[in-house]
Design an enzyme around this catalytic site. Structure first.
Site, PDB file in Angstrom:
ATOM      1  N   LEU A 189       5.438  17.336  16.979  1.00  0.00           N
ATOM      2  CA  LEU A 189       5.298  18.875  16.578  1.00  0.00           C
ATOM      3  C   LEU A 189       6.066  19.218  15.235  1.00  0.00           C
ATOM      4  O   LEU A 189       7.149  19.920  15.237  1.00  0.00           O
ATOM      5  CB  LEU A 189       5.768  19.602  17.765  1.00  0.00           C
ATOM      6  CG  LEU A 189       5.070  20.838  17.723  1.00  0.00           C
ATOM      7  CD1 LEU A 189       3.728  21.151  17.895  1.00  0.00           C
ATOM      8  CD2 LEU A 189       5.848  21.934  18.637  1.00  0.00           C
ATOM      9  N   ILE A 192       2.496  19.989  10.720  1.00  0.00           N
ATOM     10  CA  ILE A 192       1.275  19.981  10.781  1.00  0.00           C
ATOM     11  C   ILE A 192       0.800  20.287  12.241  1.00  0.00           C
ATOM     12  O   ILE A 192      -0.131  20.958  12.653  1.00  0.00           O
ATOM     13  CB  ILE A 192       0.682  18.610  10.544  1.00  0.00           C
ATOM     14  CG1 ILE A 192       0.678  18.209   9.117  1.00  0.00           C
ATOM     15  CG2 ILE A 192      -0.960  18.241  10.930  1.00  0.00           C
ATOM     16  CD1 ILE A 192       0.636  17.128   8.634  1.00  0.00           C
ATOM     17  N   ARG A 269      -1.512   8.535  11.463  1.00  0.00           N
ATOM     18  CA  ARG A 269      -1.602   7.318  10.602  1.00  0.00           C
ATOM     19  C   ARG A 269      -2.289   6.274  11.714  1.00  0.00           C
ATOM     20  O   ARG A 269      -2.063   6.636  12.945  1.00  0.00           O
ATOM     21  CB  ARG A 269      -0.201   6.605  10.317  1.00  0.00           C
ATOM     22  CG  ARG A 269       0.475   7.200   9.181  1.00  0.00           C
ATOM     23  CD  ARG A 269      -0.261   6.749   7.679  1.00  0.00           C
ATOM     24  NE  ARG A 269       0.317   7.342   6.727  1.00  0.00           N
ATOM     25  CZ  ARG A 269       0.211   8.375   6.246  1.00  0.00           C
ATOM     26  NH1 ARG A 269      -0.714   9.400   6.591  1.00  0.00           N
ATOM     27  NH2 ARG A 269       0.863   8.773   4.871  1.00  0.00           N
ATOM     28  N   GLU A 298      -7.222   0.446   6.674  1.00  0.00           N
ATOM     29  CA  GLU A 298      -7.879   1.278   5.765  1.00  0.00           C
ATOM     30  C   GLU A 298      -8.130   0.446   4.433  1.00  0.00           C
ATOM     31  O   GLU A 298      -7.432  -0.174   3.953  1.00  0.00           O
ATOM     32  CB  GLU A 298      -7.352   2.450   5.266  1.00  0.00           C
ATOM     33  CG  GLU A 298      -7.391   3.284   6.615  1.00  0.00           C
ATOM     34  CD  GLU A 298      -6.539   4.838   6.276  1.00  0.00           C
ATOM     35  OE1 GLU A 298      -6.220   5.069   4.996  1.00  0.00           O
ATOM     36  OE2 GLU A 298      -6.292   5.771   7.209  1.00  0.00           O
ATOM     37  N   HIS A 316     -10.029   9.350   6.010  1.00  0.00           N
ATOM     38  CA  HIS A 316      -8.721   9.593   5.636  1.00  0.00           C
ATOM     39  C   HIS A 316      -8.750  11.028   4.594  1.00  0.00           C
ATOM     40  O   HIS A 316      -8.365  10.832   3.680  1.00  0.00           O
ATOM     41  CB  HIS A 316      -7.750   8.428   5.057  1.00  0.00           C
ATOM     42  CG  HIS A 316      -6.574   8.937   5.089  1.00  0.00           C
ATOM     43  ND1 HIS A 316      -5.495   7.822   5.360  1.00  0.00           N
ATOM     44  CD2 HIS A 316      -5.509   9.955   5.089  1.00  0.00           C
ATOM     45  CE1 HIS A 316      -4.263   8.081   5.202  1.00  0.00           C
ATOM     46  NE2 HIS A 316      -4.252   9.597   5.115  1.00  0.00           N
TER      47      HIS A 316
END
Length: 359
Positions: A189, A192, A269, A298, A316
């Site tokens: 928290l 974002i 992530r 990724e 992403h």
């Protein structure tokens, strides 16, 4: 505000004459390149950014990626007195590089996550750090909620269904699930995560969270561990940074606690989740669905999920909009000016054990 940014001028009703005066004042303060504050731009050669052009009138920028000299040699020769560094995107910044910068006091990260920076070294040296979470928070939160709605209401799957001509053949399409009044747990928290909670409250959802510590000023209910959070909620949204402690924080125990009707959304992530295990749970129907903007390796994505209708995939892009990138540029500029003026910083990343003034 960055002098010369037209969109910001219009949005904030700024008088161009005032901006010209401010620019002239800056030029008086920094009459030559030699008198400008020096800032090191730390980037991979493949990473380009408009930041360089924006900052050059106000700072003396050192960019090893533009030099034919090896980076280590460049830093040893030119950067020993550098006090401020911009770390562009996820360019690795390890102890070896930091060791070549004995005067470094301040790192400006242009990403929300900072797992590519050696935090232990920074903590040991008392280096202050800011990240980009303030610039990215609103757009990342919008995206997280959009992924949750998509998974629950099966929007992407419905789009494929219509495009394939199946509506004309089968007529009926499986129903999705209502978002309103769902119980949603937020893992992490920060800026974002808090913006995600605010948005979901408007849908009538009940919000709970897990974080390193309870936040007394927050109206959401706190869970000390992620297993309990998963057990008590219908969906989990991951917004926390990737650290040694949060790597694979979503493991078998958490996924089992979330259960067959649970949904997981990840805008943090990829390595927050044990990805191979998640694929198995999704394939077997042991959880209801997932919305994934990030992945462990990724841009490689597990091919098994391509065939699953209960998964929404995204490359992403949660944090990126033209507006968020403009906000990032302004945040970097503002923080550099504040640092060299000894004023409070914005979007400070609190390295454990350190606490810095925040605006």
């Amino acid at each position: 505000m960055i002098p010369g940014t037209k969109n910001n001028m219009e949005r904030n009703n700024i008088n161009p004459h005032d901006l010209t005066m401010a620019s002239d004042a800056n030029q008086e303060c920094f009459p030559s390149n030699d008198d400008l504050p020096t800032v090191l731009l730390h980037r991979l050669p493949s990473f380009n950014s408009p930041l360089k052009e924006i900052l050059q009138p106000h700072f003396h920028l050192l960019d090893p990626a533009d030099s034919p000299e090896p980076a280590s040699s460049f830093l040893s020769s030119h950067a020993k007195s550098v006090r401020a560094l911009i770390c562009l995107y996820n360019t690795p910044l390890g102890a070896e590089t930091l060791g070549l910068l004995p005067s470094l006091e301040f790192i400006v990260a242009t990403s929300a996550g900072v797992e590519h920076i050696d935090l232990e070294e920074c903590r040991g040296r008392g280096i202050i750090m800011t990240n980009a979470s303030k610039a990215f928070a609103e757009d990342a939160a919008d995206y997280a909620v959009a992924l949750l709605i998509d998974v629950c209401r099966r929007i992407s799957t419905a789009d494929r269904y219509v495009r394939a001509g199946l509506w004309q053949v089968n007529r009926d399409y499986p129903l999705g699930f209502k978002l309103g009044r769902k119980r949603v747990g937020i893992v992490g928290l920060g800026r974002i995560g808090f913006e995600v909670g605010k948005r979901l409250e408007a849908f009538g959802c009940s919000i709970a969270y897990n974080s390193r510590q309870k936040k007394p000023s927050v109206p959401f209910s706190y869970h000390a561990n992620v297993v309990d959070l998963a057990e008590d909620n219908d969906a989990l949204i991951l917004c926390c940074p990737l650290t040694e402690q949060t790597h694979h924080i979503i493991n078998r125990e958490v996924l089992e606690a979330l259960g067959k009707e649970g949904v997981i959304i990840n805008v943090g992530r990829g390595a927050l989740i044990d990805e191979k295990l998640l694929v198995k749970f999704l394939s077997r129907g042991d959880i209801a669905g997932a919305g994934l903007d990030v992945f462990e390796n990724e841009p490689d994505v597990p091919r098994e999920v391509f065939e699953l209708d209960n998964v929404v995939l995204s490359p992403h892009r949660a944090i990126f909009t033209p507006e968020s990138l403009e906000a990032l540029n302004e945040l970097v500029f503002t923080n550099l000016k504040a640092f060299f003026s000894n004023k409070p910083l914005q979007s400070v990343f609190k390295i454990e054990g350190k606490d810095y003034p925040v605006m």
